[in-house]
Write a protein that holds these residues in place. Structure first.
Motif, mmCIF file in Angstrom:
data_model
loop_
_atom_site.group_PDB
_atom_site.id
_atom_site.type_symbol
_atom_site.label_atom_id
_atom_site.label_comp_id
_atom_site.label_asym_id
_atom_site.label_seq_id
_atom_site.Cartn_x
_atom_site.Cartn_y
_atom_site.Cartn_z
ATOM 1 N N HIS A 38 62.622 57.234 -52.466
ATOM 2 C CA HIS A 38 61.789 56.385 -51.621
ATOM 3 C C HIS A 38 60.423 56.194 -52.256
ATOM 4 O O HIS A 38 60.003 56.979 -53.104
ATOM 5 C CB HIS A 38 61.655 56.990 -50.219
ATOM 6 C CG HIS A 38 61.191 58.421 -50.236
ATOM 7 N ND1 HIS A 38 59.875 58.772 -50.367
ATOM 8 C CD2 HIS A 38 61.887 59.576 -50.180
ATOM 9 C CE1 HIS A 38 59.774 60.083 -50.370
ATOM 10 N NE2 HIS A 38 60.978 60.602 -50.268
ATOM 11 N N CYS A 39 59.756 55.129 -51.844
ATOM 12 C CA CYS A 39 58.426 54.837 -52.381
ATOM 13 C C CYS A 39 57.453 55.918 -51.896
ATOM 14 O O CYS A 39 57.377 56.168 -50.691
ATOM 15 C CB CYS A 39 57.965 53.461 -51.902
ATOM 16 S SG CYS A 39 56.212 53.157 -52.176
ATOM 17 N N PRO A 40 56.731 56.583 -52.813
ATOM 18 C CA PRO A 40 55.822 57.639 -52.375
ATOM 19 C C PRO A 40 54.644 57.090 -51.540
ATOM 20 O O PRO A 40 53.983 57.836 -50.836
ATOM 21 C CB PRO A 40 55.324 58.259 -53.686
ATOM 22 C CG PRO A 40 55.635 57.274 -54.745
ATOM 23 C CD PRO A 40 56.772 56.422 -54.251
ATOM 24 N N HIS A 41 54.446 55.754 -51.614
ATOM 25 C CA HIS A 41 53.307 55.167 -50.894
ATOM 26 C C HIS A 41 53.693 54.767 -49.467
ATOM 27 O O HIS A 41 53.069 55.196 -48.499
ATOM 28 C CB HIS A 41 52.778 53.959 -51.669
ATOM 29 C CG HIS A 41 51.478 53.422 -51.128
ATOM 30 N ND1 HIS A 41 50.284 54.091 -51.310
ATOM 31 C CD2 HIS A 41 51.200 52.321 -50.397
ATOM 32 C CE1 HIS A 41 49.329 53.415 -50.719
ATOM 33 N NE2 HIS A 41 49.845 52.331 -50.153
ATOM 34 N N CYS A 42 54.748 53.949 -49.323
ATOM 35 C CA CYS A 42 55.112 53.469 -47.980
ATOM 36 C C CYS A 42 56.334 54.189 -47.414
ATOM 37 O O CYS A 42 56.651 54.038 -46.227
ATOM 38 C CB CYS A 42 55.369 51.962 -47.993
ATOM 39 S SG CYS A 42 56.852 51.479 -48.922
ATOM 40 N N GLY A 43 57.024 54.982 -48.241
ATOM 41 C CA GLY A 43 58.148 55.764 -47.737
ATOM 42 C C GLY A 43 59.441 54.972 -47.601
ATOM 43 O O GLY A 43 60.471 55.531 -47.209
ATOM 44 N N LYS A 63 55.522 47.069 -59.312
ATOM 45 C CA LYS A 63 55.022 47.262 -57.949
ATOM 46 C C LYS A 63 56.178 47.502 -56.977
ATOM 47 O O LYS A 63 57.269 46.970 -57.154
ATOM 48 C CB LYS A 63 54.252 46.023 -57.480
ATOM 49 C CG LYS A 63 52.876 45.902 -58.113
ATOM 50 C CD LYS A 63 52.201 44.629 -57.653
ATOM 51 C CE LYS A 63 50.981 44.341 -58.499
ATOM 52 N NZ LYS A 63 50.739 42.897 -58.629
ATOM 53 N N CYS A 64 55.895 48.281 -55.916
ATOM 54 C CA CYS A 64 56.893 48.499 -54.870
ATOM 55 C C CYS A 64 57.177 47.161 -54.194
ATOM 56 O O CYS A 64 56.263 46.419 -53.840
ATOM 57 C CB CYS A 64 56.378 49.520 -53.850
ATOM 58 S SG CYS A 64 57.416 49.633 -52.367
ATOM 59 N N HIS A 65 58.487 46.833 -53.999
ATOM 60 C CA HIS A 65 58.877 45.559 -53.408
ATOM 61 C C HIS A 65 58.386 45.445 -51.966
ATOM 62 O O HIS A 65 58.143 44.346 -51.464
ATOM 63 C CB HIS A 65 60.406 45.433 -53.445
ATOM 64 C CG HIS A 65 60.927 44.219 -52.741
ATOM 65 N ND1 HIS A 65 60.767 42.949 -53.251
ATOM 66 C CD2 HIS A 65 61.583 44.076 -51.567
ATOM 67 C CE1 HIS A 65 61.318 42.082 -52.412
ATOM 68 N NE2 HIS A 65 61.814 42.737 -51.385
ATOM 69 N N TYR A 66 58.222 46.572 -51.287
ATOM 70 C CA TYR A 66 57.939 46.540 -49.852
ATOM 71 C C TYR A 66 56.441 46.581 -49.541
ATOM 72 O O TYR A 66 55.968 45.881 -48.658
ATOM 73 C CB TYR A 66 58.667 47.694 -49.153
ATOM 74 C CG TYR A 66 60.148 47.612 -49.396
ATOM 75 C CD1 TYR A 66 60.939 46.730 -48.675
ATOM 76 C CD2 TYR A 66 60.746 48.377 -50.399
ATOM 77 C CE1 TYR A 66 62.289 46.606 -48.925
ATOM 78 C CE2 TYR A 66 62.098 48.267 -50.654
ATOM 79 C CZ TYR A 66 62.868 47.376 -49.920
ATOM 80 O OH TYR A 66 64.201 47.250 -50.183
ATOM 81 N N CYS A 67 55.698 47.429 -50.257
ATOM 82 C CA CYS A 67 54.280 47.567 -49.908
ATOM 83 C C CYS A 67 53.362 47.105 -51.042
ATOM 84 O O CYS A 67 52.154 47.019 -50.862
ATOM 85 C CB CYS A 67 53.954 49.007 -49.522
ATOM 86 S SG CYS A 67 54.014 50.152 -50.906
ATOM 87 N N GLY A 68 53.934 46.826 -52.211
ATOM 88 C CA GLY A 68 53.098 46.343 -53.312
ATOM 89 C C GLY A 68 52.329 47.426 -54.047
ATOM 90 O O GLY A 68 51.558 47.122 -54.957
HETATM 91 ZN ZN LIG Z 1 56.105 51.097 -51.141
#
Ligand SMILES: [Zn+2]
Length: 255
Positions: A38-43, A63-68
């Motif tokens: 999972h993305c460590p930023h947005c989970g 970049k994360c597809h979900y939170c950038g």
């Molecule tokens: Zn993210």
């Protein structure tokens, strides 16, 4: 380029992706097998099509597809490095027990270097699993004689212990930790007594160059604690591929 070479490289890339997971999760005491990435930023859970080594990083522009949030460059670099090293080792050794034996060595060095760089710790449980796997593969495949491996471990660990002991006495602080001593012990097992001293020497030279570089980049300020693991790992890996050539070059330059 044939199918086998490409396959080996791609398998190396996939293992690189796994080593990234190990380096992130093991210090956090998370399972390396269970649980989706999972993305460590947005989970947000990362589906497999956003988790393809190298390709996803390029397509997502880092970049994360979900939170950038930015994805660390560490991920594609480790993936590519692991892919290239796996391929290089295959070219050197072919499909053999030696290939598996040294691949274990290199993969563990990568994880140890990454974790040491981030947490300044070389974890006992990783060294232990590395040693056990090495012993098992060596027992099955007879890669190097157990006597050579055993003496290598004692010589490597002993030398590093002496250096750490003297260093700590001279600098009156912990210049090197016991983790480095244990790493040298386990690496001695993989390299044998014939190669471990030269590998340690290379490790020290690279460590000094590395610390010098950090010193230059940080404008004359040496950080309190520099993890030595990554430098030794680099020295050991270099030794595995070019030990003999480097030794010859060394004697040409300094004799
Ligand atoms: Zn993210």
């Amino acid at each position: 380029m044939d199918v086998l070479n490409v396959t080996i490289f791609i398998v190396g890339l996939l293992f690189g992706s796994f080593l990234n997971v190990c380096a992130y999760r093991i210090p956090r005491k998370e399972s390396i097998i269970w649980g989706r990435s999972h993305c460590p930023h947005c989970g947000h859970v990362i589906p497999f099509y956003y988790n393809i080594p190298l390709i996803s990083f390029i397509l997502l522009k880092g970049k994360c597809h979900y939170c950038g949030a930015k994805i660390s460059w560490q991920y594609p670099i480790v993936e590519l490095l692991t892919g290239l090293l796996t391929w290089a080792l295959f070219l050197k050794m072919g499909i053999s027990y030696a290939f598996i034996f040294y691949l274990i060595f290199i993969y563990f060095l990568i994880v140890i270097a990454l974790i040491d760089w981030q947490t300044k710790l070389i974890l006992n449980k990783i060294l232990l699993v590395m040693l056990i796997l090495g012993i098992v593969v060596n027992a099955i495949g007879h890669v190097i004689p157990f006597k050579d491996a055993g003496i290598g471990a004692v010589v490597g660990g002993g030398t590093m212990f002496l250096v750490a002991y003297l260093g700590n006495r001279i600098f009156k602080k912990e210049a090197m930790g016991m983790g480095d001593v244990k790493l040298a012990f386990v690496s001695g097992f993989f390299l044998g007594w014939q190669l471990i001293l030269w590998a340690l020497y290379l490790g020290f030279v690279i460590a000094l160059l590395g610390i010098g570089l950090i010193w230059l980049l940080r404008r004359n300020r040496i950080p309190k604690q520099v993890p030595m693991g990554p430098f030794f790992a680099l020295g050991f890996a270099l030794n595995l591929f070019y030990g003999r050539e480097l030794l010859e070059l060394y004697f040409k330059l300094f004799s």
